[in-house]
Design a protein around this motif. Structure first.
Motif, PDB file in Angstrom:
ATOM      1  N   LEU A   1      -1.152  15.406 -11.745  1.00  0.00           N
ATOM      2  CA  LEU A   1      -1.501  15.316 -10.599  1.00  0.00           C
ATOM      3  C   LEU A   1      -1.225  13.955  -9.796  1.00  0.00           C
ATOM      4  CD1 LEU A   1      -5.084  16.898 -11.066  1.00  0.00           C
ATOM      5  CD2 LEU A   1      -3.049  17.813  -9.754  1.00  0.00           C
ATOM      6  N   PHE A   2      -1.034  12.812 -10.957  1.00  0.00           N
ATOM      7  CA  PHE A   2      -0.668  11.562 -10.609  1.00  0.00           C
ATOM      8  C   PHE A   2       0.610  11.437  -9.925  1.00  0.00           C
ATOM      9  CE2 PHE A   2       1.560   7.393 -12.220  1.00  0.00           C
ATOM     10  CZ  PHE A   2       0.634   6.652 -11.270  1.00  0.00           C
ATOM     11  N   THR A   3       1.634  12.381 -10.124  1.00  0.00           N
ATOM     12  CA  THR A   3       2.863  12.372  -9.563  1.00  0.00           C
ATOM     13  C   THR A   3       2.839  12.774  -8.059  1.00  0.00           C
ATOM     14  OG1 THR A   3       3.423  14.715  -9.820  1.00  0.00           O
ATOM     15  CG2 THR A   3       4.118  13.108 -11.630  1.00  0.00           C
ATOM     16  N   PHE A   4       1.570  13.524  -7.581  1.00  0.00           N
ATOM     17  CA  PHE A   4       1.344  13.804  -6.297  1.00  0.00           C
ATOM     18  C   PHE A   4       1.380  12.997  -5.308  1.00  0.00           C
ATOM     19  CE2 PHE A   4      -0.152  18.475  -7.381  1.00  0.00           C
ATOM     20  CZ  PHE A   4       0.768  18.777  -7.924  1.00  0.00           C
ATOM     21  N   ASN A   5       1.290  11.491  -5.868  1.00  0.00           N
ATOM     22  CA  ASN A   5       1.385  10.142  -4.870  1.00  0.00           C
ATOM     23  C   ASN A   5       2.694  10.298  -4.123  1.00  0.00           C
ATOM     24  OD1 ASN A   5      -0.999   9.164  -5.521  1.00  0.00           O
ATOM     25  ND2 ASN A   5      -0.230   8.094  -7.321  1.00  0.00           N
TER      26      ASN A   5
ATOM     27  N   ILE B   1      -7.549  17.928  -1.599  1.00  0.00           N
ATOM     28  CA  ILE B   1      -7.895  17.455  -0.249  1.00  0.00           C
ATOM     29  C   ILE B   1      -6.626  18.096   0.646  1.00  0.00           C
ATOM     30  CG2 ILE B   1      -7.987  15.491   1.235  1.00  0.00           C
ATOM     31  CD1 ILE B   1      -9.500  14.073  -0.894  1.00  0.00           C
ATOM     32  N   PRO B   2      -5.567  17.808   0.248  1.00  0.00           N
ATOM     33  CA  PRO B   2      -4.560  18.616   1.245  1.00  0.00           C
ATOM     34  C   PRO B   2      -4.582  20.025   1.169  1.00  0.00           C
ATOM     35  CG  PRO B   2      -3.479  16.894  -0.302  1.00  0.00           C
ATOM     36  CD  PRO B   2      -5.021  17.175  -0.802  1.00  0.00           C
ATOM     37  N   ARG B   3      -5.298  20.464   0.386  1.00  0.00           N
ATOM     38  CA  ARG B   3      -5.469  22.061   0.528  1.00  0.00           C
ATOM     39  C   ARG B   3      -6.913  22.322   0.960  1.00  0.00           C
ATOM     40  NH1 ARG B   3      -1.785  20.443  -2.987  1.00  0.00           N
ATOM     41  NH2 ARG B   3       0.178  21.276  -3.170  1.00  0.00           N
ATOM     42  N   GLY B   4      -7.685  21.574   1.566  1.00  0.00           N
ATOM     43  CA  GLY B   4      -8.763  21.747   2.307  1.00  0.00           C
ATOM     44  C   GLY B   4      -9.989  21.774   1.761  1.00  0.00           C
TER      45      GLY B   4
ATOM     46  N   ASN C   1       0.815  -1.159   0.042  1.00  0.00           N
ATOM     47  CA  ASN C   1      -0.098   0.088  -0.202  1.00  0.00           C
ATOM     48  C   ASN C   1       0.838   1.071  -0.035  1.00  0.00           C
ATOM     49  OD1 ASN C   1      -1.943   1.411   2.531  1.00  0.00           O
ATOM     50  ND2 ASN C   1      -2.431   1.407   0.293  1.00  0.00           N
ATOM     51  N   ALA C   2       0.301   2.267  -0.360  1.00  0.00           N
ATOM     52  CA  ALA C   2       1.326   3.430  -0.450  1.00  0.00           C
ATOM     53  C   ALA C   2       0.656   4.826  -0.465  1.00  0.00           C
ATOM     54  CB  ALA C   2       2.053   3.514  -1.798  1.00  0.00           C
ATOM     55  N   ASP C   3       1.360   5.749   0.095  1.00  0.00           N
ATOM     56  CA  ASP C   3       0.648   7.203  -0.043  1.00  0.00           C
ATOM     57  C   ASP C   3       0.003   7.723  -1.384  1.00  0.00           C
ATOM     58  OD1 ASP C   3       0.668   9.922   0.307  1.00  0.00           O
ATOM     59  OD2 ASP C   3       2.840  10.445   0.262  1.00  0.00           O
ATOM     60  N   GLU C   4      -1.243   7.959  -1.281  1.00  0.00           N
ATOM     61  CA  GLU C   4      -2.174   8.290  -2.477  1.00  0.00           C
ATOM     62  C   GLU C   4      -2.230   9.909  -2.269  1.00  0.00           C
ATOM     63  OE1 GLU C   4      -6.024   6.149  -2.986  1.00  0.00           O
ATOM     64  OE2 GLU C   4      -5.153   4.777  -1.259  1.00  0.00           O
ATOM     65  N   GLY C   5      -1.503  10.565  -1.681  1.00  0.00           N
ATOM     66  CA  GLY C   5      -1.391  11.858  -1.878  1.00  0.00           C
ATOM     67  C   GLY C   5      -2.271  12.773  -0.962  1.00  0.00           C
TER      68      GLY C   5
END
Lengths: 280, 133
Positions: free
Chosen positions: B32-36, B88-91, A81-85
């Protein structure tokens, strides 16, 4: 020989993972939803499977839109499992069973399901949350896993009819494996929900209940619907309900209903827990 | 060259993430995929505009990213699951976005959702066989 003991369904939405993470299961909003898992957990404990096959969709952790397999099978000994952001804490890695997975891949291919084989596969909340809802949050998981990812994100996605057929092929694949494994299938996702557009927030309780009833007893009913019709009734993300049919197809036609639970809303969705057991 | 029409095109208030939409929003979704990955998130934070350029995110899409206009990002066809990785991380939650689509507050949106709860036990009891607490 391997034997499918039964199957169950669960929502897999991020909010379920957040609620578990923050220990909110007995808060008024969550109580009825999580309490309804009790009989499913009891059944699973008694069934004590060696392997669970988890049918889910990836939401942009393992698969990007550049290469989007319609059906992808994990064929490894471990899945991370990993960070989904957006903040859900990654869970302990999930053990796989490579030999079993490769057998399933071979059998599915023989049955004309041209599956994508993954020797590395990050598993996201769609896979993790149902396992946490049913087993709890553990450092070491008591069961091996086989992830089976279905594309429900980028259309065209497979039809309900195709998913039911995949389930039937999956059932044959599992039950032709020579080792004495006890297997349970998880069908995750759904039920009705739509996350975006002016129709966001759609939940169709009547359709959800009908889906639970029919998938339990007469799953062919679901194959009358095109994906457009399912989205019209259950919302764009409600299309995930087709994954329940993969689980259902793998079971016997006369599988016994052990448990039915429905709750709405959980976050933006209608959520159903259905436990079915094969006749021994 | 033509994008073919679909049965789902006339579902009101609904935008299906199909080839037409995915094709047009490919670059922003790829970014946005890179934001993982945490490293990519911090590289973005240092210079959002330069990060957009790196992925060929231009025009209206780039404006949305730089101005944190997540709703417009969705309206332009960005995928909801990829949008969540920046929003989500930006509220901004997915429910906030849903409420904004309807022009109501998130509290009103949640209240509408909760209406589905009314009489649920009775409905399930009528069908029969459901766990009901």
């Amino acid at each position: 020989m391997a034997r499918i003991i039964g199957g169950l369904t669960s929502s897999h939405i991020p909010a379920v993972g957040n609620a578990i993470e923050h220990n909110l299961q007995q808060e008024p909003y969550w109580k009825r939803f999580f309490d309804g898992y009790g009989p499913a957990k009891d059944w699973l404990k008694k069934a004590d499977p060696d392997v669970i096959v988890v049918v889910y969709n990836d939401h942009g952790l393992n698969f990007f839109l550049d290469k989007m397999p319609t059906f992808a099978l994990g064929c490894a000994d471990i899945y991370h499992n990993a960070d989904e952001g957006w903040g859900l804490k990654p869970q302990a890695p999930f053990p796989g069973d490579a030999q079993f997975s490769w057998h399933i891949a071979e059998s599915l291919m023989e049955q004309e399901f041209d599956i994508c084989m993954c020797q590395e596969m990050l598993v996201d909340h769609g896979f993790v949350n149902p396992i946490r809802a049913l087993y709890g949050t553990l450092e070491k998981w008591p069961v091996k896993t086989v992830p089976l990812a279905v594309n429900t994100v980028q259309h065209p996605v497979p039809t309900a009819a195709r998913c039911l057929k995949l389930g039937k092929a999956l059932g044959k694949a599992i039950e032709s494996y020579p080792e004495d494994l006890k297997v349970v299938i998880f069908g995750t996702g759904g039920l009705s929900h739509q996350l975006q557009g002016e129709r966001a927030g759609l939940i169709n309780v009547d359709f959800d209940i009908e889906c639970i009833e029919k998938i339990a007893t007469e799953p062919e009913w679901m194959t009358q619907f095109s994906n457009s019709e399912i989205m019209r009734l259950a919302g764009t993300e409600g299309i995930e309900t087709i994954m329940w049919l993969v689980m259902r197809g793998a079971l016997q036609d006369d599988a016994k209903i052990i448990h039915k639970h429905y709750h709405a809303p959980i976050s933006n969705t209608g959520a159903g827990v259905l436990v079915l057991e094969n006749q021994s | 060259m033509v994008w073919k029409t679909h049965d789902y095109d006339d579902i009101p208030g609904t935008y299906v993430f199909d080839g037409k939409v995915a094709h047009a929003s490919y670059n922003i979704n790829k970014m946005l995929f890179t934001f993982n990955t945490e490293e990519c998130r911090s590289e973005f934070d240092k210079d959002p505009s330069a990060y957009c350029d790196k992925f060929g995110v231009t025009g209206e899409f780039k404006d949305c990213v730089v101005n944190k206009d997540f709703l417009k990002m969705l309206r332009l066809g960005c995928n909801i699951y990829f949008m969540a990785k920046i929003a989500i991380p930006r509220g901004t939650s997915v429910q906030d976005a849903g409420a904004a689509f309807q022009g109501i507050t998130t509290e009103e949106f949640q209240a509408k959702l909760l209406k589905n709860r009314e009489g649920l036990e009775e409905r399930l009891a009528k069908v029969g066989g459901y766990w009901n607490g």
